[in-house]
Write an enzyme that holds these catalytic residues in place. Structure first.
Site, PDB file in Angstrom:
ATOM      1  N   ASN A 149      21.888 -31.881 -58.703  1.00 14.65           N
ATOM      2  CA  ASN A 149      20.884 -31.168 -59.492  1.00 14.65           C
ATOM      3  C   ASN A 149      21.172 -29.676 -59.349  1.00 14.65           C
ATOM      4  O   ASN A 149      20.928 -29.102 -58.292  1.00 14.65           O
ATOM      5  CB  ASN A 149      19.485 -31.512 -58.947  1.00 14.65           C
ATOM      6  CG  ASN A 149      18.383 -30.701 -59.611  1.00 14.65           C
ATOM      7  OD1 ASN A 149      18.617 -30.000 -60.591  1.00 14.65           O
ATOM      8  ND2 ASN A 149      17.178 -30.805 -59.069  1.00 14.65           N
ATOM      9  N   TRP A 150      21.695 -29.086 -60.406  1.00 14.43           N
ATOM     10  CA  TRP A 150      22.079 -27.670 -60.338  1.00 14.43           C
ATOM     11  C   TRP A 150      20.871 -26.743 -60.427  1.00 14.43           C
ATOM     12  O   TRP A 150      21.001 -25.548 -60.240  1.00 14.43           O
ATOM     13  CB  TRP A 150      23.082 -27.347 -61.448  1.00 14.43           C
ATOM     14  CG  TRP A 150      24.496 -27.786 -61.138  1.00 14.43           C
ATOM     15  CD1 TRP A 150      24.895 -28.610 -60.120  1.00 14.43           C
ATOM     16  CD2 TRP A 150      25.689 -27.399 -61.836  1.00 14.43           C
ATOM     17  NE1 TRP A 150      26.258 -28.756 -60.141  1.00 14.43           N
ATOM     18  CE2 TRP A 150      26.780 -28.035 -61.190  1.00 14.43           C
ATOM     19  CE3 TRP A 150      25.952 -26.610 -62.952  1.00 14.43           C
ATOM     20  CZ2 TRP A 150      28.100 -27.877 -61.620  1.00 14.43           C
ATOM     21  CZ3 TRP A 150      27.269 -26.452 -63.384  1.00 14.43           C
ATOM     22  CH2 TRP A 150      28.327 -27.074 -62.718  1.00 14.43           C
ATOM     23  N   LYS A 151      19.704 -27.309 -60.769  1.00 14.72           N
ATOM     24  CA  LYS A 151      18.481 -26.487 -60.910  1.00 14.72           C
ATOM     25  C   LYS A 151      18.774 -25.313 -61.851  1.00 14.72           C
ATOM     26  O   LYS A 151      19.519 -25.495 -62.809  1.00 14.72           O
ATOM     27  CB  LYS A 151      17.978 -26.057 -59.533  1.00 14.72           C
ATOM     28  CG  LYS A 151      17.804 -27.262 -58.590  1.00 14.72           C
ATOM     29  CD  LYS A 151      17.102 -26.951 -57.312  1.00 14.72           C
ATOM     30  CE  LYS A 151      16.988 -28.219 -56.475  1.00 14.72           C
ATOM     31  NZ  LYS A 151      16.230 -28.032 -55.242  1.00 14.72           N
TER      32      LYS A 151
ATOM     33  N   HIS B   5      10.566 -33.887 -60.521  1.00 20.16           N
ATOM     34  CA  HIS B   5      11.040 -33.133 -59.347  1.00 20.16           C
ATOM     35  C   HIS B   5       9.878 -32.309 -58.792  1.00 20.16           C
ATOM     36  O   HIS B   5       9.054 -31.808 -59.538  1.00 20.16           O
ATOM     37  CB  HIS B   5      12.207 -32.219 -59.745  1.00 20.16           C
ATOM     38  CG  HIS B   5      12.917 -31.659 -58.557  1.00 20.16           C
ATOM     39  ND1 HIS B   5      12.413 -30.605 -57.835  1.00 20.16           N
ATOM     40  CD2 HIS B   5      14.068 -32.025 -57.945  1.00 20.16           C
ATOM     41  CE1 HIS B   5      13.242 -30.350 -56.823  1.00 20.16           C
ATOM     42  NE2 HIS B   5      14.245 -31.196 -56.868  1.00 20.16           N
TER      43      HIS B   5
ATOM     44  N   GLU C   8       9.727 -29.415 -57.750  1.00 16.43           N
ATOM     45  CA  GLU C   8       9.635 -28.045 -58.277  1.00 16.43           C
ATOM     46  C   GLU C   8       8.926 -28.023 -59.619  1.00 16.43           C
ATOM     47  O   GLU C   8       8.223 -27.056 -59.944  1.00 16.43           O
ATOM     48  CB  GLU C   8      11.046 -27.426 -58.352  1.00 16.43           C
ATOM     49  CG  GLU C   8      11.562 -27.103 -56.952  1.00 16.43           C
ATOM     50  CD  GLU C   8      13.063 -27.172 -56.778  1.00 16.43           C
ATOM     51  OE1 GLU C   8      13.803 -27.194 -57.777  1.00 16.43           O
ATOM     52  OE2 GLU C   8      13.506 -27.214 -55.606  1.00 16.43           O
TER      53      GLU C   8
ATOM     54  N   GLU D 202      12.474 -37.212 -52.084  1.00 15.88           N
ATOM     55  CA  GLU D 202      12.828 -35.854 -51.663  1.00 15.88           C
ATOM     56  C   GLU D 202      11.645 -35.214 -50.944  1.00 15.88           C
ATOM     57  O   GLU D 202      10.737 -34.664 -51.602  1.00 15.88           O
ATOM     58  CB  GLU D 202      13.186 -34.997 -52.879  1.00 15.88           C
ATOM     59  CG  GLU D 202      14.371 -35.490 -53.670  1.00 15.88           C
ATOM     60  CD  GLU D 202      15.029 -34.367 -54.475  1.00 15.88           C
ATOM     61  OE1 GLU D 202      16.223 -34.157 -54.286  1.00 15.88           O
ATOM     62  OE2 GLU D 202      14.332 -33.689 -55.247  1.00 15.88           O
TER      63      GLU D 202
ATOM     64  N   GLY E 215      16.197 -27.466 -49.748  1.00 16.19           N
ATOM     65  CA  GLY E 215      16.698 -26.099 -49.648  1.00 16.19           C
ATOM     66  C   GLY E 215      16.398 -25.412 -48.328  1.00 16.19           C
ATOM     67  O   GLY E 215      16.541 -24.196 -48.217  1.00 16.19           O
TER      68      GLY E 215
ATOM     69  N   SER F 270      18.498 -31.169 -48.518  1.00 15.63           N
ATOM     70  CA  SER F 270      19.471 -30.621 -47.559  1.00 15.63           C
ATOM     71  C   SER F 270      20.589 -31.601 -47.200  1.00 15.63           C
ATOM     72  O   SER F 270      21.067 -31.603 -46.067  1.00 15.63           O
ATOM     73  CB  SER F 270      18.759 -30.121 -46.293  1.00 15.63           C
ATOM     74  OG  SER F 270      17.891 -29.041 -46.609  1.00 15.63           O
TER      75      SER F 270
ATOM     76  N   GLY G 156      20.999 -30.767 -54.207  1.00 15.25           N
ATOM     77  CA  GLY G 156      20.799 -29.476 -54.860  1.00 15.25           C
ATOM     78  C   GLY G 156      21.945 -28.532 -54.533  1.00 15.25           C
ATOM     79  O   GLY G 156      23.024 -28.607 -55.120  1.00 15.25           O
ATOM     80  N   GLY G 157      21.718 -27.663 -53.567  1.00 16.38           N
ATOM     81  CA  GLY G 157      22.673 -26.598 -53.249  1.00 16.38           C
ATOM     82  C   GLY G 157      24.107 -27.068 -53.073  1.00 16.38           C
ATOM     83  O   GLY G 157      25.041 -26.423 -53.580  1.00 16.38           O
TER      84      GLY G 157
HETATM   85  P1  13P Z   1      18.875 -29.215 -51.678  1.00 17.81           P
HETATM   86  O1  13P Z   1      20.003 -30.212 -51.600  1.00 17.81           O
HETATM   87  O2  13P Z   1      19.338 -27.836 -52.039  1.00 17.81           O
HETATM   88  O3  13P Z   1      18.007 -29.261 -50.464  1.00 17.81           O
HETATM   89  O4  13P Z   1      17.941 -29.668 -52.921  1.00 17.81           O
HETATM   90  C1  13P Z   1      17.532 -30.985 -53.007  1.00 17.81           C
HETATM   91  C2  13P Z   1      16.919 -31.182 -54.338  1.00 17.81           C
HETATM   92  O5  13P Z   1      15.843 -30.696 -54.616  1.00 17.81           O
HETATM   93  C3  13P Z   1      17.688 -31.949 -55.333  1.00 17.81           C
HETATM   94  O6  13P Z   1      16.903 -32.287 -56.429  1.00 17.81           O
END
Ligand code: 13P
Length: 249
Positions: A9-11, A93, A95, A163, A169, A209, A230-231
């Protein structure tokens, strides 16, 4: 057999130049032993899907609207994602639940719209730090899933992602016991609601993470069928390490 899925997920990260990471991933995994999905920002879905072509990486959106079209400025319909070359979409998600006040009912409607359009819905759930400390984790997950997963969910049109918000993050990762407890619980819920045939075959991803260094031990946990990353999905070198861990899990 449940599908193993490494999803990135590149957000709100990435421009056209970032598509070089996709080339690197394709070169590193010409014949992957698991499914690979990248969900770039909406501006890149079409270009990424075109770049991958017949290659073994799926492209997905990060959200869709519940309606097929209409006066919803800034939103994207599930059918538009299909048209752009997507096969999956993330819905619910944390967020979006936080930033856009999305409710379980909103997410269920989006997931229905997604699967109606032919997309796989990656439906997210997860507790906050406060909820975990208060011992409410399983209650929260149970409520979110009951409200967010449509009755029409199948093992081919739905993936669930757990999640924990406090792990996203932050570099904080639940213990393997904590991950296992929630994933076993989600599996039980899915089997109770959809029966063994469907419930046992819906893939359940862990997210929060995940890095190349911790992926293998997380993938060893029962009922963890992959990751939503994510990251560490932004750089091919990192995501590749996670994919390799899943391939050998
Ligand atoms: P991180 O891997 O950056 O913690 O993010 C997880 C996430 O929210 C994927 O949707």
């Amino acid at each position: 057999m449940r599908k193993k899925l490494a999803a990135g997920n590149w957000k709100m990260n990435g421009t056209t130049a970032s598509l070089a990471e996709v080339d690197a991933l394709l070169a590193a995994h010409p014949a992957p032993k698991c499914e690979i999905l990248l969900c770039p920002p909406a501006t890149l879905v079409s270009a990424m899907a075109a770049r991958i072509g017949e290659g073994p990486i799926h492209t997905g959106g990060q959200d869709c609207h519940a309606e097929p079209s209409g006066a919803h400025t800034g939103d994207i319909a599930a059918g538009m994602l299909v048209d752009a070359g997507a096969s999956h979409v993330i819905v619910g998600h944390s967020e979006r639940r936080q930033d856009h006040h999305e409710t379980d009912a909103d997410i269920r409607a989006k997931a229905s719209a997604a699967t109606d359009a032919g997309l796989v819905a990656v439906i997210c759930c997860g507790e906050s730090d406060d909820q975990r400390v208060a011992g409410q984790t399983l209650d929260v997950i149970g409520t979110q899933l009951a409200g967010s997963i449509p009755d029409t969910a199948t093992a081919t049109n739905t993936v669930v992602a757990y999640e924990p918000i406090w792990a996203i993050g932050t570099g904080k990762v639940p213990t393997l016991e904590q991950i296992g407890e929630v994933h076993d619980f989600i599996r039980k819920i899915l089997i109770e609601r959809f029966g063994a045939e469907t419930g046992d075959n819906i893939s359940i991803l862990y997210g929060g993470s995940v890095k190349p260094g911790n992926a293998a031990e997380i993938f060893d946990v029962a009922n963890v069928d992959g990751a939503l990353v994510g990251g560490a999905s932004l750089k091919a070198a990192d995501f590749s390490g996670i994919i390799s861990a899943l391939e050998t899990a």
